[in-house]
Every structure is written in C-alpha cells, then in structure tokens.
Design a protein around this motif. Structure first.
Motif, PDB file in Angstrom:
ATOM      1  N   SER A   1       0.838  -1.198   0.000  1.00 50.14           N
ATOM      2  CA  SER A   1       0.000   0.000   0.000  1.00 50.14           C
ATOM      3  C   SER A   1       0.871   1.244   0.000  1.00 50.14           C
ATOM      4  CB  SER A   1      -0.898   0.018   1.242  1.00 50.14           C
ATOM      5  OG  SER A   1      -1.798  -1.053   1.192  1.00 50.14           O
ATOM      6  N   LEU A   2       0.357   2.279  -0.611  1.00 47.56           N
ATOM      7  CA  LEU A   2       1.065   3.555  -0.652  1.00 47.56           C
ATOM      8  C   LEU A   2       0.519   4.437   0.461  1.00 47.56           C
ATOM      9  CD1 LEU A   2       1.122   4.057  -4.503  1.00 47.56           C
ATOM     10  CD2 LEU A   2       2.959   3.209  -3.033  1.00 47.56           C
ATOM     11  N   ASP A   3       1.285   4.566   1.509  1.00 47.49           N
ATOM     12  CA  ASP A   3       0.860   5.384   2.643  1.00 47.49           C
ATOM     13  C   ASP A   3       1.496   6.769   2.546  1.00 47.49           C
ATOM     14  OD1 ASP A   3       3.517   4.986   3.380  1.00 47.49           O
ATOM     15  OD2 ASP A   3       3.044   3.663   5.045  1.00 47.49           O
ATOM     16  N   ARG A   4       1.253   7.579   3.550  1.00 44.92           N
ATOM     17  CA  ARG A   4       1.756   8.956   3.559  1.00 44.92           C
ATOM     18  C   ARG A   4       3.284   9.012   3.455  1.00 44.92           C
ATOM     19  NH1 ARG A   4      -0.780  13.700   5.470  1.00 44.92           N
ATOM     20  NH2 ARG A   4       0.707  15.329   6.017  1.00 44.92           N
ATOM     21  N   ARG A   5       3.973   8.128   4.179  1.00 50.09           N
ATOM     22  CA  ARG A   5       5.445   8.138   4.164  1.00 50.09           C
ATOM     23  C   ARG A   5       5.972   7.817   2.767  1.00 50.09           C
ATOM     24  NH1 ARG A   5       8.785   4.173   7.949  1.00 50.09           N
ATOM     25  NH2 ARG A   5       7.882   2.718   6.483  1.00 50.09           N
ATOM     26  N   LEU A   6       5.422   6.760   2.141  1.00 50.62           N
ATOM     27  CA  LEU A   6       5.848   6.440   0.785  1.00 50.62           C
ATOM     28  C   LEU A   6       5.414   7.534  -0.188  1.00 50.62           C
ATOM     29  CD1 LEU A   6       5.414   2.583   0.336  1.00 50.62           C
ATOM     30  CD2 LEU A   6       7.498   3.923   0.107  1.00 50.62           C
ATOM     31  N   GLY A   7       4.262   8.127   0.057  1.00 58.26           N
ATOM     32  CA  GLY A   7       3.791   9.218  -0.788  1.00 58.26           C
ATOM     33  C   GLY A   7       4.749  10.396  -0.787  1.00 58.26           C
ATOM     34  N   ARG A   8       5.261  10.733   0.383  1.00 57.95           N
ATOM     35  CA  ARG A   8       6.238  11.839   0.467  1.00 57.95           C
ATOM     36  C   ARG A   8       7.528  11.473  -0.261  1.00 57.95           C
ATOM     37  NH1 ARG A   8       5.556  16.149   3.673  1.00 57.95           N
ATOM     38  NH2 ARG A   8       7.793  16.331   4.037  1.00 57.95           N
ATOM     39  N   LYS A   9       7.966  10.224  -0.098  1.00 54.01           N
ATOM     40  CA  LYS A   9       9.179   9.769  -0.787  1.00 54.01           C
ATOM     41  C   LYS A   9       8.946   9.775  -2.300  1.00 54.01           C
ATOM     42  CE  LYS A   9      11.703   6.828   1.236  1.00 54.01           C
ATOM     43  NZ  LYS A   9      12.621   5.865   1.797  1.00 54.01           N
ATOM     44  N   MET A  10       7.761   9.359  -2.716  1.00 52.88           N
ATOM     45  CA  MET A  10       7.417   9.388  -4.143  1.00 52.88           C
ATOM     46  C   MET A  10       7.482  10.815  -4.683  1.00 52.88           C
ATOM     47  SD  MET A  10       4.093   6.874  -4.126  1.00 52.88           S
ATOM     48  CE  MET A  10       3.425   7.628  -5.603  1.00 52.88           C
ATOM     49  N   ALA A  11       6.891  11.739  -3.951  1.00 54.65           N
ATOM     50  CA  ALA A  11       6.862  13.137  -4.393  1.00 54.65           C
ATOM     51  C   ALA A  11       8.278  13.703  -4.494  1.00 54.65           C
ATOM     52  CB  ALA A  11       6.017  13.963  -3.433  1.00 54.65           C
ATOM     53  N   ARG A  12       9.100  13.407  -3.505  1.00 53.59           N
ATOM     54  CA  ARG A  12      10.483  13.891  -3.514  1.00 53.59           C
ATOM     55  C   ARG A  12      11.238  13.338  -4.728  1.00 53.59           C
ATOM     56  NH1 ARG A  12      11.870  11.909   1.094  1.00 53.59           N
ATOM     57  NH2 ARG A  12      10.524  13.325   2.193  1.00 53.59           N
ATOM     58  N   LEU A  13      11.106  12.026  -4.950  1.00 50.69           N
ATOM     59  CA  LEU A  13      11.792  11.407  -6.080  1.00 50.69           C
ATOM     60  C   LEU A  13      11.237  11.892  -7.415  1.00 50.69           C
ATOM     61  CD1 LEU A  13      12.083   7.818  -4.603  1.00 50.69           C
ATOM     62  CD2 LEU A  13      14.014   9.286  -5.257  1.00 50.69           C
ATOM     63  N   ALA A  14       9.922  12.076  -7.498  1.00 56.46           N
ATOM     64  CA  ALA A  14       9.315  12.568  -8.733  1.00 56.46           C
ATOM     65  C   ALA A  14       9.880  13.936  -9.098  1.00 56.46           C
ATOM     66  CB  ALA A  14       7.797  12.625  -8.592  1.00 56.46           C
ATOM     67  N   ALA A  15       9.996  14.806  -8.109  1.00 60.14           N
ATOM     68  CA  ALA A  15      10.530  16.148  -8.366  1.00 60.14           C
ATOM     69  C   ALA A  15      12.030  16.101  -8.659  1.00 60.14           C
ATOM     70  CB  ALA A  15      10.247  17.060  -7.174  1.00 60.14           C
ATOM     71  N   ASP A  16      12.768  15.421  -7.798  1.00 61.78           N
ATOM     72  CA  ASP A  16      14.232  15.397  -7.940  1.00 61.78           C
ATOM     73  C   ASP A  16      14.692  14.742  -9.233  1.00 61.78           C
ATOM     74  OD1 ASP A  16      14.364  16.619  -5.472  1.00 61.78           O
ATOM     75  OD2 ASP A  16      15.053  14.827  -4.397  1.00 61.78           O
ATOM     76  N   LEU A  17      13.999  13.667  -9.637  1.00 60.04           N
ATOM     77  CA  LEU A  17      14.434  12.895 -10.796  1.00 60.04           C
ATOM     78  C   LEU A  17      13.553  13.107 -12.030  1.00 60.04           C
ATOM     79  CD1 LEU A  17      15.240   9.567  -8.917  1.00 60.04           C
ATOM     80  CD2 LEU A  17      16.820  11.421  -9.538  1.00 60.04           C
ATOM     81  N   ARG A  18      12.571  14.021 -11.898  1.00 60.39           N
ATOM     82  CA  ARG A  18      11.661  14.324 -13.007  1.00 60.39           C
ATOM     83  C   ARG A  18      10.957  13.058 -13.507  1.00 60.39           C
ATOM     84  NH1 ARG A  18      16.371  15.621 -14.323  1.00 60.39           N
ATOM     85  NH2 ARG A  18      16.322  14.780 -16.420  1.00 60.39           N
ATOM     86  N   LEU A  19      10.371  12.323 -12.550  1.00 57.33           N
ATOM     87  CA  LEU A  19       9.670  11.079 -12.864  1.00 57.33           C
ATOM     88  C   LEU A  19       8.170  11.304 -12.967  1.00 57.33           C
ATOM     89  CD1 LEU A  19      11.380   8.719 -10.264  1.00 57.33           C
ATOM     90  CD2 LEU A  19      11.809   8.768 -12.735  1.00 57.33           C
ATOM     91  N   ARG A  20       7.504  10.489 -13.767  1.00 62.23           N
ATOM     92  CA  ARG A  20       6.045  10.449 -13.744  1.00 62.23           C
ATOM     93  C   ARG A  20       5.620   9.885 -12.395  1.00 62.23           C
ATOM     94  NH1 ARG A  20       7.356   8.753 -19.019  1.00 62.23           N
ATOM     95  NH2 ARG A  20       7.391   6.600 -18.329  1.00 62.23           N
ATOM     96  N   GLY A  21       4.418  10.245 -11.961  1.00 64.78           N
ATOM     97  CA  GLY A  21       3.947   9.825 -10.642  1.00 64.78           C
ATOM     98  C   GLY A  21       3.961   8.326 -10.440  1.00 64.78           C
ATOM     99  N   ALA A  22       3.452   7.573 -11.409  1.00 59.95           N
ATOM    100  CA  ALA A  22       3.425   6.117 -11.268  1.00 59.95           C
ATOM    101  C   ALA A  22       4.840   5.558 -11.198  1.00 59.95           C
ATOM    102  CB  ALA A  22       2.656   5.482 -12.418  1.00 59.95           C
ATOM    103  N   ASP A  23       5.743   6.074 -12.018  1.00 56.20           N
ATOM    104  CA  ASP A  23       7.128   5.601 -11.971  1.00 56.20           C
ATOM    105  C   ASP A  23       7.745   5.877 -10.604  1.00 56.20           C
ATOM    106  OD1 ASP A  23       6.900   4.808 -14.591  1.00 56.20           O
ATOM    107  OD2 ASP A  23       8.082   6.468 -15.417  1.00 56.20           O
ATOM    108  N   ALA A  24       7.410   7.015 -10.035  1.00 52.52           N
ATOM    109  CA  ALA A  24       7.941   7.366  -8.715  1.00 52.52           C
ATOM    110  C   ALA A  24       7.485   6.373  -7.649  1.00 52.52           C
ATOM    111  CB  ALA A  24       7.533   8.787  -8.335  1.00 52.52           C
ATOM    112  N   ALA A  25       6.312   5.789  -7.808  1.00 54.14           N
ATOM    113  CA  ALA A  25       5.825   4.811  -6.830  1.00 54.14           C
ATOM    114  C   ALA A  25       6.725   3.580  -6.812  1.00 54.14           C
ATOM    115  CB  ALA A  25       4.388   4.410  -7.147  1.00 54.14           C
ATOM    116  N   TYR A  26       7.086   3.076  -7.969  1.00 59.20           N
ATOM    117  CA  TYR A  26       7.959   1.899  -8.045  1.00 59.20           C
ATOM    118  C   TYR A  26       9.358   2.213  -7.522  1.00 59.20           C
ATOM    119  CZ  TYR A  26       4.235   0.018 -10.913  1.00 59.20           C
ATOM    120  OH  TYR A  26       3.014  -0.418 -11.356  1.00 59.20           O
ATOM    121  N   VAL A  27       9.860   3.384  -7.869  1.00 63.11           N
ATOM    122  CA  VAL A  27      11.200   3.784  -7.427  1.00 63.11           C
ATOM    123  C   VAL A  27      11.222   3.989  -5.917  1.00 63.11           C
ATOM    124  CG1 VAL A  27      12.997   5.544  -7.615  1.00 63.11           C
ATOM    125  CG2 VAL A  27      11.764   4.775  -9.672  1.00 63.11           C
TER     126      VAL A  27
END
Length: 135
Positions: free
Chosen positions: A75-101
């Motif tokens: 499950s994608l919880d708040r903690r993983l969501g924040r990590k996803m957002a950080r990685l999406a911005a830092d690495l210019r990833l699409r949102g779904a890709d950021a979830a896997y990363v």
C-alpha cells in the motif's frame, strides 16, 4: 518490479515477451519475493485493456496477478507518498514511476523495468535491472 515487466509478460506480441516470461517463471518457481506497489493492478489492467481493446482481458490480467503466490503488493501510505513526491521532483519522474522507485528505495531492492527513461533517471540512486539480466 514495475508494470512494464508484467505487461510485456502478458502480451505475446510485446518485443520483451519472451525475456519477461522466462524471468518471471524462474523467479516464481524459485519462490523469490516479487514486490510492487498496489498501483501495479491498475497499471496492468489499463495497459492490457488499451493494448487489446478488451476490458475483460485487463480484468483477467489482474486476477492472474493476484494468484501469483510470491507477489507482494504494498500500500502507498503517507510516508511512501512523500518519498514518491520527492523522487518525482528530484528525478523528473512520472507519478506512477515514482511509486515503483520509492518502494525500491524504501526496501533497498533493485528496480526491475523495461522503461529506459525511468532506468536512466534512477540509476544513480538504486540498482536497475531488466529481465534479460541475471540479478
């Protein structure tokens, strides 16, 4: 492992079908843990339905995934969501890709993908494999 591997395994016309089929068969038979965010279900369903034009095949693909004994959906919880957002911005990833990363980073696992853009953007952060490589 991201949706690109599962989708290529489920679409025989896909250029990566054979490599994905072999890689997944070996991993499942060995009992290796296969981990993905729960988002995998929607991504696979949508991709299969779009490629085939048959929504029912998307539904069947999800049912098949849910029967894979060593697939763990996280499950994608708040903690993983924040990590996803950080990685999406830092690495210019699409949102779904950021979830896997984000999940791979969180668990300290390599990312298995056919998505070359994603792989290039994250390779300095985590190990990235394709199913035609031996981990």
């Amino acid at each position: 492992m991201d949706a690109s591997v599962w989708v290529s395994r489920l679409v025989p016309q896909d250029v990566h079908y054979e490599a994905s089929r072999r890689w997944l068969e070996v991993r499942v038979a060995a009992g290796d843990l296969l981990v993905a965010p729960v988002l995998l279900l929607a991504e696979v369903a949508g991709a299969i339905a779009r490629r085939t034009g048959a929504p029912e095949l998307g539904h069947r693909a999800v049912e098949g995934l849910l029967r894979v004994p060593n697939l763990r959906l996280v499950s994608l919880d708040r903690r993983l969501g924040r990590k996803m957002a950080r990685l999406a911005a830092d690495l210019r990833l699409r949102g779904a890709d950021a979830a896997y990363v984000a999940l791979a980073v969180h668990l300290g696992l390599p990312l298995v993908t056919w998505d070359q853009e994603q792989a290039l953007r994250v390779a300095l952060r985590i190990p990235v494999l394709t199913p035609d490589q031996d981990p």
